[in-house]
Design a protein around this motif. Sequence first.
Motif, PDB file in Angstrom:
ATOM      1  N   GLU A   1       0.833  -1.205   0.000  1.00 33.05           N
ATOM      2  CA  GLU A   1       0.000   0.000   0.000  1.00 33.05           C
ATOM      3  C   GLU A   1       0.867   1.254   0.000  1.00 33.05           C
TER       4      GLU A   1
ATOM      5  N   ASN B   1      -0.919   4.655  -1.243  1.00 36.44           N
ATOM      6  CA  ASN B   1      -2.123   4.694  -0.407  1.00 36.44           C
ATOM      7  C   ASN B   1      -1.828   4.866   1.070  1.00 36.44           C
TER       8      ASN B   1
ATOM      9  N   LEU C   1      -4.001   5.354   6.066  1.00 37.63           N
ATOM     10  CA  LEU C   1      -4.435   4.933   4.732  1.00 37.63           C
ATOM     11  C   LEU C   1      -5.343   6.000   4.162  1.00 37.63           C
ATOM     12  N   THR C   2      -5.067   6.406   2.924  1.00 38.53           N
ATOM     13  CA  THR C   2      -5.823   7.490   2.298  1.00 38.53           C
ATOM     14  C   THR C   2      -6.744   7.002   1.192  1.00 38.53           C
ATOM     15  N   ASP C   3      -6.876   5.707   1.047  1.00 37.10           N
ATOM     16  CA  ASP C   3      -7.767   5.121   0.040  1.00 37.10           C
ATOM     17  C   ASP C   3      -8.729   4.174   0.748  1.00 37.10           C
TER      18      ASP C   3
ATOM     19  N   ALA D   1      -8.069   0.384   0.124  1.00 40.37           N
ATOM     20  CA  ALA D   1      -6.823  -0.012   0.787  1.00 40.37           C
ATOM     21  C   ALA D   1      -7.034  -0.134   2.284  1.00 40.37           C
TER      22      ALA D   1
END
Length: 250
Positions: free
Chosen positions: A119, A124, A199-201, A204
């Motif tokens: 990731e 992500n 986590l930015t998604d 993910a």
Amino acid sequence: MEANDRLTPEPPAADEAHRKGSSERRCILTGEAAPRAHLIRLALGPDGQVAADWSERLPGRGAWISADRSLFDSVAARGRLRGALARAFKANSFTFPDDLGLRIEVSLRQRLLARLGLEKRAGNLIIGEERVREALRAGKVWLVLHAGDARPDGADRLDGMARAVGESLGVDIAQRRLPIPRDALSAALGRDNAVHAALTDPAAAARVLADIDRWAGFAQPERDTGTETETEFEQTGGATEVAADALERH
């Protein structure tokens, strides 16, 4: 605060990830159905030995078990594991190692570390307290992570900020303290002193949460600090890289 368009209740990406992970299977130890993300698939290898099937694609019949170490050990201790596996595989000619539970636990740890590395390479995952704060202020965070030995005050401040941002946007921003010390986390992420991450998604975040929760459920309590497991982990000879390759293929 700049709200991110993705941070809305039930965003399409997160909803799609939820649907993919929500198909249920029946645990052979309890007989109860549960989402696949909460279970572990066992399969027979070419040598007839039982092992965890993380791809969930190996041929033949699979046997799904709950990510519950106390349940697994209890069934094994009462001599009921072989019978449950035989019924699931519809076969009797198979073997399983005496330390199958430990092997699954160590594999779950390797899988989580490999997942975090993937990731990060995909863009992500962000690392560092200040970067996490900036992403939270921008409304771009779905999951906040802390190393197991992170100082409580720093972790609590970020978690409080995540809850406040989530409430303002009407979403749940999850927070997890990983059962991994900062040294192991730093090595997996290729970054010195990796203590806080995010986590930015949404998809993910869902993948990482599933791996965290399965490992947390299957790890023995006295091993959660990562100290004893580290020895076996180091003895696997690059098993994290193997796990990363498997994740990339699937």
